[in-house]
Design a protein around this motif. Structure first.
Motif, short mmCIF file in Angstrom:
data_model
loop_
_atom_site.label_atom_id
_atom_site.label_comp_id
_atom_site.label_asym_id
_atom_site.label_seq_id
_atom_site.Cartn_x
_atom_site.Cartn_y
_atom_site.Cartn_z
N TYR A 84 -34.90 -15.66 -30.00
CA TYR A 84 -33.61 -15.49 -29.33
C TYR A 84 -32.57 -15.02 -30.36
N LEU A 85 -31.80 -14.02 -29.97
CA LEU A 85 -30.76 -13.44 -30.84
C LEU A 85 -29.39 -13.66 -30.21
N HIS A 87 -25.17 -12.84 -30.78
CA HIS A 87 -24.24 -12.00 -31.52
C HIS A 87 -23.37 -12.83 -32.46
N ALA A 96 -29.71 -4.37 -26.29
CA ALA A 96 -31.00 -4.64 -25.65
C ALA A 96 -32.14 -3.85 -26.29
N ALA A 99 -33.30 -5.71 -29.35
CA ALA A 99 -33.96 -6.94 -28.90
C ALA A 99 -35.35 -6.63 -28.36
N SER A 105 -35.06 -12.00 -27.07
CA SER A 105 -34.13 -12.06 -25.95
C SER A 105 -32.73 -12.27 -26.50
N LEU A 106 -31.74 -11.56 -25.93
CA LEU A 106 -30.36 -11.78 -26.32
C LEU A 106 -29.85 -13.06 -25.66
#
Length: 253
Positions: A84-85, A87, A96, A99, A105-106
């Motif tokens: 998971y990323l 910001h 996206a 990712a 997944s954002l």
């Protein structure tokens, strides 16, 4: 069940030791974990996912670095780790496409996730620094979809110049600010945790790794702050088998 959380690597071509340390950490430490959360400022700057189109044309090395990192994360993802990323204030244009290429997944900021048997609030942490009014004004602008659309419509070389300018302005501004202004506002922390109904918060941003005990709605609570990665040293939070988060530093050598 093992969950790892990291933040504030500030990856860029000028810090190869951190890049190599992170890649080794992925292979040796993150391999086999169930989930990995990267809570912002993964890159020192991010000018848009179309940077990935310039791998053979970017003399700065940023495009090649981004592609290499995405491929390494993809390998970890394909081995079974959920990634998971989130910001940060440096890489708020991360999108996206990156990712997807990273197999990640954002994750919205803030997010409440189930880690073990507990609901935990995850944030980058910059929104908690409410005493820094000048930065909060910029943050609101940078998160505005219309502003982001305008920036992304600029030629990529202009975006590179804009990112450099923003970093220089940030460095100048921070050098003139009191230390407490750049840290989180305690009242804001309690407010946000109460709004989300949690007693555990994990964030980065401030580069002040620590575990803080506090009280939220009459209940004991904890705030875990991840440290930034530097040449020779990284920071992680480990949660094993639903246990309590463990904040720890480790060698990047």
């Amino acid at each position: 069940m093992t969950t790892l959380l990291i933040s504030d690597l500030h990856l860029h071509p000028g810090a190869p030791e951190i890049t190599e340390g992170f890649l080794s950490w992925l292979d040796e430490r993150a391999q086999g974990c169930d989930s990995l959360y990267i809570l912002g400022d993964f890159f020192e700057a991010w000018i848009g996912d179309d940077l990935l189109d310039l791998v053979d044309q970017d003399p700065t090395g940023n495009a090649a670095l981004a592609a290499r990192i995405a491929a390494a994360l993809r390998r970890l993802s394909e081995s079974g780790t959920e990634i998971y990323l989130m910001h940060g204030n440096r890489d708020f244009l991360l999108g996206a496409r990156f990712a997807n290429e990273a197999g990640a997944s954002l994750l919205p900021d803030p997010s409440v996730v189930a880690l073990g048997d507990e609901r935990v609030l995850l944030m980058h942490g910059d929104s908690l620094c409410t005493l820094d009014e000048a930065y909060q004004t910029f943050r609101a602008q940078a998160r505005n979809p219309l502003w982001q659309e305008q920036v992304m419509s600029m030629p990529i070389q202009d975006r590179i110049a804009l990112a450099r300018q923003l970093r220089e302005q940030s460095g100048e501004a921070n050098s003139n600010k009191a230390e407490d202004i750049m840290d989180v506002t305690p009242e804001e922390v309690v407010k946000v945790m109460a709004e989300h109904g949690v007693t555990t918060l994990i964030h980065g941003h401030t580069h002040r790794p620590a575990v803080h005990e506090l009280e939220v709605d009459g209940q004991p609570a904890k705030r875990y702050v991840l440290g930034d990665w530097q040449p020779g040293k990284g920071w992680e939070i480990v949660i094993e088998d639903g246990g309590e988060p463990k904040l720890q530093a480790f060698s990047l050598s």
